[in-house]
Design a protein around this motif. Structure first.
Motif, PDB file in Angstrom:
ATOM      1  N   VAL A  26       0.826  -1.293  -0.068  1.00 25.96           N
ATOM      2  CA  VAL A  26      -0.104  -0.020   0.048  1.00 25.96           C
ATOM      3  C   VAL A  26       0.949   1.317  -0.067  1.00 25.96           C
ATOM      4  O   VAL A  26       0.747   2.133  -0.723  1.00 25.96           O
ATOM      5  CB  VAL A  26      -0.808  -0.044   1.279  1.00 25.96           C
ATOM      6  N   LYS A  39      -4.909  -1.861  -0.970  1.00 22.58           N
ATOM      7  CA  LYS A  39      -5.447  -1.312   0.488  1.00 22.58           C
ATOM      8  C   LYS A  39      -6.527  -2.355   0.656  1.00 22.58           C
ATOM      9  O   LYS A  39      -6.810  -2.824   1.818  1.00 22.58           O
ATOM     10  CB  LYS A  39      -6.010  -0.054   0.406  1.00 22.58           C
ATOM     11  N   TYR A  42      -5.076  -5.673   1.742  1.00 27.30           N
ATOM     12  CA  TYR A  42      -4.859  -5.309   3.339  1.00 27.30           C
ATOM     13  C   TYR A  42      -6.093  -5.490   4.073  1.00 27.30           C
ATOM     14  O   TYR A  42      -5.819  -6.193   5.326  1.00 27.30           O
ATOM     15  CB  TYR A  42      -4.215  -3.975   3.606  1.00 27.30           C
TER      16      TYR A  42
END
Length: 69
Positions: A26, A39, A42
C-alpha cells in the motif's frame, strides 16, 4: 489444547507477515489504482488476522479454564 495453541500461533505469525507485506505494498504503490487494490487486499488480510487472534485468545482462555478445573 497446547498443540492447538502452537498451530494458531504459527498461523497468526504467518498471516501477520503477509499483512505486513501488504502494508508495504500500500505504501509503495505507484498508482492510485494499485494503492486501492493493495488497500483492499490489506483490509481482507487484516480481518483474517483479527479472527485468528480472537481464536488464539479463546484457546488460551479455554486452556486456563481447563487447568483450573
Amino acid at each position: 489444547m497446547e498443540k492447538l495453541l502452537i498451530k494458531l500461533s504459527q498461523w497468526f505469525s504467518d498471516e501477520q507477515e503477509i499483512l505486513d507485506q501488504l502494508a508495504h505494498d500500500v505504501a509503495t504503490s505507484d498508482t492510485v489504482e494499485d494503492m486501492v487494490t493493495a488497500k483492499q487486499a490489506y483490509m481482507i488480510q487484516e480481518s483474517k488476522v483479527d479472527v485468528i487472534q480472537e481464536a488464539l485468545r479463546f484457546a488460551e482462555f479455554e486452556k486456563e479454564e481447563n487447568e483450573q478445573n
